[in-house]
Motif scaffolding. Structure first.
Motif, PDB file in Angstrom:
ATOM      1  N   THR B  55       1.022  -1.298   3.147  1.00  0.00           N
ATOM      2  CA  THR B  55       1.539   0.059   2.972  1.00  0.00           C
ATOM      3  C   THR B  55       2.929  -0.052   2.340  1.00  0.00           C
ATOM      4  OG1 THR B  55       2.651   0.148   5.110  1.00  0.00           O
ATOM      5  CG2 THR B  55       0.354   0.815   5.087  1.00  0.00           C
ATOM      6  N   VAL B  56       3.298   0.915   1.515  1.00  0.00           N
ATOM      7  CA  VAL B  56       4.624   0.821   0.893  1.00  0.00           C
ATOM      8  C   VAL B  56       5.724   0.913   1.937  1.00  0.00           C
ATOM      9  CG1 VAL B  56       4.024   1.574  -1.425  1.00  0.00           C
ATOM     10  CG2 VAL B  56       4.545   3.267   0.310  1.00  0.00           C
ATOM     11  N   GLU B  57       5.464   1.587   3.054  1.00  0.00           N
ATOM     12  CA  GLU B  57       6.464   1.641   4.125  1.00  0.00           C
ATOM     13  C   GLU B  57       6.724   0.229   4.657  1.00  0.00           C
ATOM     14  OE1 GLU B  57       3.805   3.599   4.119  1.00  0.00           O
ATOM     15  OE2 GLU B  57       4.639   5.603   3.822  1.00  0.00           O
ATOM     16  N   ALA B  58       5.656  -0.541   4.875  1.00  0.00           N
ATOM     17  CA  ALA B  58       5.816  -1.890   5.399  1.00  0.00           C
ATOM     18  C   ALA B  58       6.590  -2.753   4.407  1.00  0.00           C
ATOM     19  CB  ALA B  58       4.462  -2.515   5.715  1.00  0.00           C
ATOM     20  N   LEU B  59       6.371  -2.515   3.118  1.00  0.00           N
ATOM     21  CA  LEU B  59       7.091  -3.289   2.106  1.00  0.00           C
ATOM     22  C   LEU B  59       8.524  -2.802   1.938  1.00  0.00           C
ATOM     23  CD1 LEU B  59       4.418  -3.717  -0.724  1.00  0.00           C
ATOM     24  CD2 LEU B  59       5.109  -5.379   1.001  1.00  0.00           C
ATOM     25  N   GLY B  60       8.813  -1.614   2.488  1.00  0.00           N
ATOM     26  CA  GLY B  60      10.159  -1.065   2.318  1.00  0.00           C
ATOM     27  C   GLY B  60      10.415  -0.641   0.887  1.00  0.00           C
ATOM     28  N   LYS B  61       9.400  -0.129   0.233  1.00  0.00           N
ATOM     29  CA  LYS B  61       9.520   0.159  -1.191  1.00  0.00           C
ATOM     30  C   LYS B  61       9.540   1.646  -1.511  1.00  0.00           C
ATOM     31  CE  LYS B  61      10.163  -3.686  -3.368  1.00  0.00           C
ATOM     32  NZ  LYS B  61      11.383  -3.849  -4.176  1.00  0.00           N
ATOM     33  N   PHE B  62      10.021   2.473  -0.583  1.00  0.00           N
ATOM     34  CA  PHE B  62      10.250   3.866  -0.942  1.00  0.00           C
ATOM     35  C   PHE B  62      11.706   4.046  -1.349  1.00  0.00           C
ATOM     36  CE2 PHE B  62       6.308   5.827   0.697  1.00  0.00           C
ATOM     37  CZ  PHE B  62       6.134   6.720  -0.343  1.00  0.00           C
ATOM     38  N   LEU B  63      11.938   4.574  -2.499  1.00  0.00           N
ATOM     39  CA  LEU B  63      13.304   4.834  -2.923  1.00  0.00           C
ATOM     40  C   LEU B  63      13.763   6.155  -2.323  1.00  0.00           C
ATOM     41  CD1 LEU B  63      13.402   3.754  -6.654  1.00  0.00           C
ATOM     42  CD2 LEU B  63      14.466   2.668  -4.700  1.00  0.00           C
ATOM     43  N   PRO B  64      15.079   6.348  -2.196  1.00  0.00           N
ATOM     44  CA  PRO B  64      15.583   7.591  -1.612  1.00  0.00           C
ATOM     45  C   PRO B  64      15.296   8.769  -2.534  1.00  0.00           C
ATOM     46  CG  PRO B  64      17.366   6.270  -2.506  1.00  0.00           C
ATOM     47  CD  PRO B  64      16.138   5.425  -2.573  1.00  0.00           C
ATOM     48  N   ASP B  65      14.978   9.881  -1.949  1.00  0.00           N
ATOM     49  CA  ASP B  65      14.882  11.153  -2.675  1.00  0.00           C
ATOM     50  C   ASP B  65      13.844  11.150  -3.792  1.00  0.00           C
ATOM     51  OD1 ASP B  65      17.054  11.912  -1.098  1.00  0.00           O
ATOM     52  OD2 ASP B  65      18.432  11.000  -2.538  1.00  0.00           O
ATOM     53  N   VAL B  66      12.878  10.290  -3.714  1.00  0.00           N
ATOM     54  CA  VAL B  66      11.779  10.374  -4.675  1.00  0.00           C
ATOM     55  C   VAL B  66      10.492  10.367  -3.867  1.00  0.00           C
ATOM     56  CG1 VAL B  66      12.944   9.302  -6.624  1.00  0.00           C
ATOM     57  CG2 VAL B  66      11.731   7.871  -4.982  1.00  0.00           C
ATOM     58  N   ASP B  67       9.432  10.886  -4.473  1.00  0.00           N
ATOM     59  CA  ASP B  67       8.216  11.039  -3.696  1.00  0.00           C
ATOM     60  C   ASP B  67       7.182   9.978  -4.051  1.00  0.00           C
ATOM     61  OD1 ASP B  67       7.608  11.857  -6.182  1.00  0.00           O
ATOM     62  OD2 ASP B  67       6.768  13.802  -5.622  1.00  0.00           O
ATOM     63  N   ARG B  68       7.601   8.940  -4.803  1.00  0.00           N
ATOM     64  CA  ARG B  68       6.655   7.841  -5.011  1.00  0.00           C
ATOM     65  C   ARG B  68       7.385   6.504  -4.931  1.00  0.00           C
ATOM     66  NH1 ARG B  68       3.455   7.170  -9.943  1.00  0.00           N
ATOM     67  NH2 ARG B  68       3.955   5.042  -9.324  1.00  0.00           N
ATOM     68  N   PRO B  69       6.615   5.438  -4.724  1.00  0.00           N
ATOM     69  CA  PRO B  69       7.273   4.157  -4.443  1.00  0.00           C
ATOM     70  C   PRO B  69       8.039   3.634  -5.651  1.00  0.00           C
ATOM     71  CG  PRO B  69       4.947   4.113  -3.822  1.00  0.00           C
ATOM     72  CD  PRO B  69       5.156   5.345  -4.619  1.00  0.00           C
ATOM     73  N   ASN B  70       8.897   2.688  -5.351  1.00  0.00           N
ATOM     74  CA  ASN B  70       9.663   1.934  -6.314  1.00  0.00           C
ATOM     75  C   ASN B  70       8.791   1.482  -7.482  1.00  0.00           C
ATOM     76  OD1 ASN B  70      11.145  -0.049  -7.592  1.00  0.00           O
ATOM     77  ND2 ASN B  70      11.994  -0.826  -5.667  1.00  0.00           N
ATOM     78  N   ASP B  71       9.347   1.586  -8.668  1.00  0.00           N
ATOM     79  CA  ASP B  71       8.632   1.120  -9.852  1.00  0.00           C
ATOM     80  C   ASP B  71       8.318  -0.374  -9.809  1.00  0.00           C
ATOM     81  OD1 ASP B  71       8.390   3.454 -11.089  1.00  0.00           O
ATOM     82  OD2 ASP B  71      10.088   3.218 -12.448  1.00  0.00           O
ATOM     83  N   GLY B  72       9.045  -1.105  -9.007  1.00  0.00           N
ATOM     84  CA  GLY B  72       8.872  -2.564  -8.987  1.00  0.00           C
ATOM     85  C   GLY B  72       7.546  -3.031  -8.419  1.00  0.00           C
ATOM     86  N   VAL B  73       6.814  -2.132  -7.759  1.00  0.00           N
ATOM     87  CA  VAL B  73       5.533  -2.541  -7.175  1.00  0.00           C
ATOM     88  C   VAL B  73       4.378  -1.772  -7.820  1.00  0.00           C
ATOM     89  CG1 VAL B  73       6.542  -3.154  -4.941  1.00  0.00           C
ATOM     90  CG2 VAL B  73       5.669  -0.838  -5.294  1.00  0.00           C
ATOM     91  N   PHE B  74       3.201  -2.367  -7.764  1.00  0.00           N
ATOM     92  CA  PHE B  74       1.988  -1.663  -8.156  1.00  0.00           C
ATOM     93  C   PHE B  74       1.507  -0.883  -6.942  1.00  0.00           C
ATOM     94  CE2 PHE B  74       1.901  -5.277 -11.146  1.00  0.00           C
ATOM     95  CZ  PHE B  74       1.818  -4.563 -12.336  1.00  0.00           C
ATOM     96  N   ALA B  75       1.475   0.435  -7.042  1.00  0.00           N
ATOM     97  CA  ALA B  75       1.150   1.247  -5.869  1.00  0.00           C
ATOM     98  C   ALA B  75       0.166   2.342  -6.236  1.00  0.00           C
ATOM     99  CB  ALA B  75       2.427   1.851  -5.292  1.00  0.00           C
ATOM    100  N   TRP B  76      -0.596   2.787  -5.266  1.00  0.00           N
ATOM    101  CA  TRP B  76      -1.531   3.884  -5.479  1.00  0.00           C
ATOM    102  C   TRP B  76      -1.688   4.643  -4.171  1.00  0.00           C
ATOM    103  CZ3 TRP B  76      -2.667  -1.265  -5.261  1.00  0.00           C
ATOM    104  CH2 TRP B  76      -3.443  -1.675  -4.181  1.00  0.00           C
ATOM    105  N   GLN B  77      -2.196   5.856  -4.311  1.00  0.00           N
ATOM    106  CA  GLN B  77      -2.313   6.722  -3.149  1.00  0.00           C
ATOM    107  C   GLN B  77      -3.764   6.741  -2.666  1.00  0.00           C
ATOM    108  OE1 GLN B  77      -0.411  10.356  -4.123  1.00  0.00           O
ATOM    109  NE2 GLN B  77       0.222  10.766  -2.020  1.00  0.00           N
ATOM    110  N   GLU B  78      -3.966   6.594  -1.373  1.00  0.00           N
ATOM    111  CA  GLU B  78      -5.312   6.645  -0.805  1.00  0.00           C
ATOM    112  C   GLU B  78      -5.877   8.053  -0.947  1.00  0.00           C
ATOM    113  OE1 GLU B  78      -6.971   3.711   0.472  1.00  0.00           O
ATOM    114  OE2 GLU B  78      -6.316   3.827   2.563  1.00  0.00           O
ATOM    115  N   ASP B  79      -7.157   8.131  -1.249  1.00  0.00           N
ATOM    116  CA  ASP B  79      -7.773   9.442  -1.436  1.00  0.00           C
ATOM    117  C   ASP B  79      -7.815  10.242  -0.142  1.00  0.00           C
ATOM    118  OD1 ASP B  79      -8.244   9.183  -4.116  1.00  0.00           O
ATOM    119  OD2 ASP B  79     -10.138   8.139  -3.810  1.00  0.00           O
ATOM    120  N   GLU B  80      -8.198   9.557   0.932  1.00  0.00           N
ATOM    121  CA  GLU B  80      -8.521  10.291   2.157  1.00  0.00           C
ATOM    122  C   GLU B  80      -7.297  10.799   2.908  1.00  0.00           C
ATOM    123  OE1 GLU B  80      -9.801   6.846   5.014  1.00  0.00           O
ATOM    124  OE2 GLU B  80     -10.608   6.465   3.013  1.00  0.00           O
ATOM    125  N   ASN B  81      -6.181  10.036   2.859  1.00  0.00           N
ATOM    126  CA  ASN B  81      -5.052  10.426   3.700  1.00  0.00           C
ATOM    127  C   ASN B  81      -3.709  10.428   2.969  1.00  0.00           C
ATOM    128  OD1 ASN B  81      -4.726   7.745   3.301  1.00  0.00           O
ATOM    129  ND2 ASN B  81      -5.265   7.139   5.377  1.00  0.00           N
TER     130      ASN B  81
END
Lengths: 492, 492
Positions: B55-81
């Protein structure tokens, strides 16, 4: 730089459907894969490690009339160019991409093996994970069924090499072309009825001959009580399919004869039977008789997908299922010939045949057979009796390691000796070494056999244990000698 | 089922920044990692394979005041939740998550190693890929610097085990606490000026002592001609930093003495020097003298990140850079103590120290040193002279394999013999075996030494080659014997 937003503490959890592997889980799998790779390499197969990430176009994972990739893959859109990327869901789609991309530099035929994780964006369930290992070997560019025979022989060798005894496995071989011949003599053109027949055949594993007969005909009452509509063939029409599925005999020549009867005059069908005969002959000549690789038309898995020979490796020993009933261990590998692999990219049909080993299932089988697991693997733990003599203790582990013995010094807070022994226990340590100030002065060390100690603790009333001490005082310079002696006893 | 939308043929390409690895590239890396794992295992470290997806939370890859993870990681949003998942970008963040999640079941201290790919969503460049291997060893839960000393010793052992000779590497050790002491005596509180000093120290590798002196003072004219503003310290203020960076002497005691002078009365600084002394003593006692592991305050990489001892392994032999100039090979591994690893999850500071080996750089070094690569690795190729005698040819490769010799039969169209020899060439085959109808009748085979053949072809005028035939006729039953003889000659 902006300060990080104050956030609640993250949960320390893997995402749903993912898991971690610890210690022996990792090393046992790695060792099995290394053993498999050695066999593949001996057969002239070359390693290939493709990237975990592919374009969704290369994976062929765009569904019609939708603007995002198939739910079955983990996919995301690139920021800069809106391209969709995805994690590979198997090792076959990347092979097709690699072969199409590098075909001018690769030898033809190209034998390659690949092992690594693949990812499926599917609902996880008990024992069903969204990341798991695959281990594949494929030959691309060889039209001859000699390539299929080679894969079958290699599969048999592989199973024996990792620890499945001859007699405990069988590689079964079928051929889609024979089935095509059967469908031809039945007069079934491509279309809905033919698809229905194929789907019915796929249930042969579960419902058996009589079940398939009913399902090809009027239909069948399911175990759940539901009535499943049949395909609507007459008994006569259904005959060739059933003849095909049940044509296996103890004698290969007889099996092939039965198949010839089932396909009648069909050219494609007879070609399929001929291919099976060639495979059987090639394998027989190399000593892979029907006790190891056998022609068996009851193999239905993959018949809908492959275009030629189809293989499946089954383990034939019994295990107890969750209800305590005996059943055969079952399939651990499967594959076949799929001649349209590269066509998506190049427009050219390229013959390809290969096999995929179910890594987790094969590991489970080796555990079942006692081939892996259960061995003493923990390190010798050198305890810390005097914090200021860390150099002495590190010297001991250094000596042990130079003698090839896995060893470590306790690096937690040494105050509480009980904690050190608990730590040794948790580490699965076979031996603890102790050198307090008194021992140091007298030039001795204490060596504690923790395996024997645990046995004594469990059955302390037995006379025989009383005579077997589990702790020994030996001169410091006999450290290696005594540790080795105890490890040998424990291993024996 | 809906039919697939007619689409243009997909491009057979890896996504930008990704690549495939073929044959020896895969096996050489695997063998190096196996050798490293054996050393780690001997030291009591346990394998850990965490999931590639977190999870991006576990990686600590949420930047402040933005609604998607740090550009430095490959990330995607789960469909169900709507949860965000991401590929791990290193092996340290997953270790923190695993330790926090399983801390009640893991031994303390927990020594673990991990090796595997990590992914970075960064702009790719020449030699810079978005998927690459890391290989880490860490000890979690051990506050004692004995754990740091152990990592340094293990790193030295590891480098020697994979093939870097003693004398060709040095492990340098520094300590962030000493730097903290230096900053303390300079009167620099946490704040902008202190951060500027830290950033300046980080350039010591590039600009050297005089450069750092200028940058700590008024500023400096860059090689590009740009003027870089300085931190604005007086020469006197900057003194302790420069004393710290240049305090290394040929004698460890003298180095430590210089550091003591640099930190003055600072408690944290003196603690840092004491730690370095303990590490040096522990290592010395085990035979890891300053020719292998040395206290060196000029190691600046990681000083901004780590909280205690910092280590770096450098290879000291010369290579030629892209312009043909001699330079040292440089860093292949680095690490240090980072005591806040698990705190994000649990709120509790847990001491941790570890090292990460640059897998690709170490592989490049081993190639440079001739430790890997260059060996004959292709299979013996048995040619097909008579398509109907495939069983004979497969029998030969079977014999060769049972003798442990890598071998394969040609599985392409056998009509054109030239193609078969071209194939053998592309496969890097050391030997070709030929058995035509004539040979079969006479009970012989032709064995062609392809390595010698290529040499003869290159220097055909030399007398000596004329006397050395590259093709031999031998009785069929001498296949193994003769092949082995030639392979031994080629290897010699």
């Amino acid at each position: 730089m902006a300060k990080e937003k104050k956030q609640p503490r993250p949960k320390a959890e893997t995402p749903k459907g993912f898991r971690d592997y610890f210690g022996a889980e990792v090393t046992e799998r790695a060792e099995m894969l290394q053993a498999i790779a050695r066999v593949y390499h001996l057969y002239g197969f070359e390693a290939l490690e493709s990237s975990a990430v592919e374009t969704v176009e290369a994976l062929g994972k765009f569904l019609p009339d939708v603007d995002r990739p198939n739910d079955g893959v983990f996919a995301w859109q690139e920021d800069e160019n809106d391209d969709w990327l995805a994690l590979r869901y198997d090792l076959t789609a990347p092979l097709a991409r690699v072969y199409a991309q590098h075909r001018n530099d690769l030898p033809t035929p190209y034998r390659r093996y690949a092992m690594g994780p693949v990812w499926r964006n599917e609902k996880p369930g008990p024992g069903r994970f969204r990341q798991f290992y695959q281990c594949d070997a494929d030959t691309v560019g060889a039209p001859s069924v000699a390539a299929d025979a080679e894969i079958c022989a290699m599969l048999a060798d592989t199973l024996e090499t990792v620890g499945i005894a001859r007699g405990d496995y069988i590689v079964r071989v079928n051929n889609r072309k024979v089935l095509n011949g059967v469908l031809e003599v039945m007069g079934l053109e491509e279309g809905e009825q033919r698809d229905a027949v194929l789907r019915t055949i796929d249930k042969f594993d579960k419902v058996g001959e009589s079940g398939v007969r009913e399902l090809l005909g009027k239909g069948r009452l399911d175990v759940s009580g539901a009535y499943i509509d049949g395909v609507g063939l007459s008994d006569e029409q259904a005959g060739p399919v059933l003849a095909f599925l049940t044509s296996k005999s103890a004698d290969t020549a007889e099996t092939l004869g039965n198949l010839r009867t089932a396909v009648g005059e069909s050219v494609i069908g007879l070609e399929g039977v001929q291919e099976l005969e060639t495979i059987a002959n090639l394998l027989d000549a190399q000593g892979y008789g029907p006790d190891r690789v056998v022609i068996d038309p009851s193999v239905v898995r993959g018949l809908g997908y492959y275009t030629g020979p189809v293989f499946e490796a089954e383990l034939t020993f019994d295990i107890l299922d969750e209800k305590g009933r005996k059943r055969q261990f079952g399939s651990v590998a499967g594959g076949g010939r799929y001649d349209d692999l590269v066509k998506r990219f190049t427009g050219q049909a390229v013959p390809a045949t290969g096999v995929s080993i179910g890594v987790d299932r094969l590991l489970a089988a080796l555990r079942e057979k006692g081939r892996i697991g259960g061995s003493i693997n923990g390190p010798v733990v050198v305890t810390v009796m005097d914090r200021d003599r860390m150099a002495d203790y590190q010297g001991m582990v250094g000596e042990l390691r130079r003698a090839g013995i896995r060893a470590e010094v306790y690096l937690g807070n040494p105050k509480n000796f009980g904690n050190q022994m608990k730590y040794a226990d948790r580490r699965g340590a076979p031996i603890a070494v102790i050198e307090g100030g008194d021992e140091k002065e007298r030039g001795v060390i204490q060596i504690k056999d923790l395996i024997l100690g645990a046995q004594i603790a469990q059955s302390a009333t037995l006379e025989e244990w009383k005579e077997r001490p589990s702790q020994f005082e030996v001169p410091r310079d006999q450290l290696i000698e005594k540790v080795r002696e105890i490890l040998e006893e424990q291993g024996g």
